[in-house]
Design an enzyme around this catalytic site. Structure first.
Site, PDB file in Angstrom:
ATOM      1  N   HIS A 148     -84.273  30.471 -32.333  1.00  0.00           N
ATOM      2  CA  HIS A 148     -83.918  29.771 -33.572  1.00  0.00           C
ATOM      3  C   HIS A 148     -84.316  28.297 -33.485  1.00  0.00           C
ATOM      4  CE1 HIS A 148     -80.428  32.878 -33.790  1.00  0.00           C
ATOM      5  NE2 HIS A 148     -81.314  33.240 -34.697  1.00  0.00           N
ATOM      6  N   LYS A 180     -69.438  41.551 -41.406  1.00  0.00           N
ATOM      7  CA  LYS A 180     -69.792  41.566 -39.982  1.00  0.00           C
ATOM      8  C   LYS A 180     -68.636  41.048 -39.139  1.00  0.00           C
ATOM      9  CE  LYS A 180     -74.807  41.141 -39.622  1.00  0.00           C
ATOM     10  NZ  LYS A 180     -75.884  40.245 -39.175  1.00  0.00           N
ATOM     11  N   ARG A 213     -90.477  37.781 -34.886  1.00  0.00           N
ATOM     12  CA  ARG A 213     -90.620  37.942 -33.436  1.00  0.00           C
ATOM     13  C   ARG A 213     -91.634  39.009 -33.090  1.00  0.00           C
ATOM     14  NH1 ARG A 213     -84.279  38.363 -32.969  1.00  0.00           N
ATOM     15  NH2 ARG A 213     -84.742  39.078 -35.068  1.00  0.00           N
ATOM     16  N   SER A 261     -79.868  37.105 -30.890  1.00  0.00           N
ATOM     17  CA  SER A 261     -78.462  36.746 -30.677  1.00  0.00           C
ATOM     18  C   SER A 261     -77.685  37.936 -30.116  1.00  0.00           C
ATOM     19  CB  SER A 261     -77.825  36.289 -31.991  1.00  0.00           C
ATOM     20  OG  SER A 261     -78.454  35.136 -32.470  1.00  0.00           O
TER      21      SER A 261
HETATM   22  P1  ADP Z   1     -80.043  37.731 -39.094  1.00  0.00           P
HETATM   23  O1  ADP Z   1     -78.677  38.216 -38.767  1.00  0.00           O
HETATM   24  O2  ADP Z   1     -80.328  37.487 -40.551  1.00  0.00           O
HETATM   25  O3  ADP Z   1     -81.169  38.456 -38.366  1.00  0.00           O
HETATM   26  P2  ADP Z   1     -80.437  35.664 -37.198  1.00  0.00           P
HETATM   27  O4  ADP Z   1     -79.628  34.444 -37.043  1.00  0.00           O
HETATM   28  O5  ADP Z   1     -80.469  36.612 -36.062  1.00  0.00           O
HETATM   29  O6  ADP Z   1     -80.005  36.287 -38.549  1.00  0.00           O
HETATM   30  O7  ADP Z   1     -81.916  35.266 -37.504  1.00  0.00           O
HETATM   31  C1  ADP Z   1     -82.257  34.374 -38.533  1.00  0.00           C
HETATM   32  C2  ADP Z   1     -83.758  34.302 -38.600  1.00  0.00           C
HETATM   33  O8  ADP Z   1     -84.252  33.860 -37.341  1.00  0.00           O
HETATM   34  C3  ADP Z   1     -84.466  35.607 -38.885  1.00  0.00           C
HETATM   35  O9  ADP Z   1     -85.607  35.336 -39.660  1.00  0.00           O
HETATM   36  C4  ADP Z   1     -84.866  36.094 -37.519  1.00  0.00           C
HETATM   37  O10 ADP Z   1     -86.002  36.916 -37.584  1.00  0.00           O
HETATM   38  C5  ADP Z   1     -85.174  34.781 -36.854  1.00  0.00           C
HETATM   39  N1  ADP Z   1     -85.055  34.849 -35.402  1.00  0.00           N
HETATM   40  C6  ADP Z   1     -84.027  35.294 -34.670  1.00  0.00           C
HETATM   41  N2  ADP Z   1     -84.285  35.200 -33.354  1.00  0.00           N
HETATM   42  C7  ADP Z   1     -85.543  34.689 -33.260  1.00  0.00           C
HETATM   43  C8  ADP Z   1     -86.417  34.390 -32.168  1.00  0.00           C
HETATM   44  N3  ADP Z   1     -86.087  34.612 -30.904  1.00  0.00           N
HETATM   45  N4  ADP Z   1     -87.623  33.880 -32.466  1.00  0.00           N
HETATM   46  C9  ADP Z   1     -87.986  33.685 -33.753  1.00  0.00           C
HETATM   47  N5  ADP Z   1     -87.242  33.959 -34.809  1.00  0.00           N
HETATM   48  C10 ADP Z   1     -86.024  34.459 -34.572  1.00  0.00           C
END
Ligand code: ADP
Length: 180
Positions: free
Chosen positions: A28, A52, A101, A139
């Site tokens: 992120h 959630k 990703r 996450s």
């Molecule tokens: P969600 O629950 O909507 O997936 P996240 O907080 O996990 O929310 O992710 C928010 C955004 O960040 C999404 O577009 C996700 O694809 C992106 N994202 C999550 N982890 C990574 C990572 N390691 N590298 C790049 N983008 C990421």
């Protein structure tokens, strides 16, 4: 030039980066930093999702994000609920930023982007790829690995590691108690 609508100025291009951020990972962080270079301002918007069951509360996630980006005036942290396009419109955003990703992210992100385009045709979704060292980080996996005793060093900011430790202690009733 009329100012009747939230028409963006050329010098003030702003993007919304929505997500759960439960917790913030270095993937992120990488996307936020890339977004902050591409746009004049990036609003990291934490989704308030009552369905959630998150590890960190929305307030905790916001506090982590604010602490992590304290030094970057281009990054704002906010929360939102409901339709993302409505929130983006209210904020006067020009774009939605999402991270990609792997191919596995693509189908869901593609559907979301096209649905959002249908709902708000003027709002572009911009996809960014993180550095390849972050492409496998999510996450969900961070939480799993940490709770099973694995090291998440280098995959999350140090302050997130600290918060994970505190959270684990508060959940398992360990010696380190939760601080307000
Ligand atoms: P969600 O629950 O909507 O997936 P996240 O907080 O996990 O929310 O992710 C928010 C955004 O960040 C999404 O577009 C996700 O694809 C992106 N994202 C999550 N982890 C990574 C990572 N390691 N590298 C790049 N983008 C990421």
């Amino acid at each position: 030039m009329s100012s009747s609508q939230a028409e963006p100025t050329a010098t003030g291009r702003m993007a919304v980066y929505p997500g759960s951020f439960d917790p913030l990972t270095n993937g992120h962080v990488d996307i936020i930093e890339r977004g902050a270079r591409l746009f004049d301002r990036i609003v990291v918007a934490v989704l308030v999702n009552i369905e959630k069951r998150p590890l960190f509360s929305v307030d905790e996630r916001v506090a982590i994000l604010r602490a992590a980006f304290r030094g970057n005036p281009k990054v704002e942290v906010d929360t939102f609920g409901g339709l993302l396009v409505d929130y983006a419109r209210r904020k006067g955003a020009h774009a939605i930023v999402r991270g990609l990703r792997a191919v596995s992210d693509f189908e869901y992100e593609f559907q979301m982007a096209l649905m959002n385009r249908r709902l708000a045709p003027q709002l572009e979704t911009v996809f960014m790829m993180p550095g390849e060292q972050y492409t496998y980080i999510s996450s969900r996996l961070i939480k799993e690995v940490f709770m099973l005793g694995g090291s998440v060093g280098g995959m999350v900011p140090p302050l997130v590691e600290d918060e994970l430790r505190k959270k684990q202690a508060s959940l398992t009733g360990g010696p380190e108690t939760r601080q307000a």
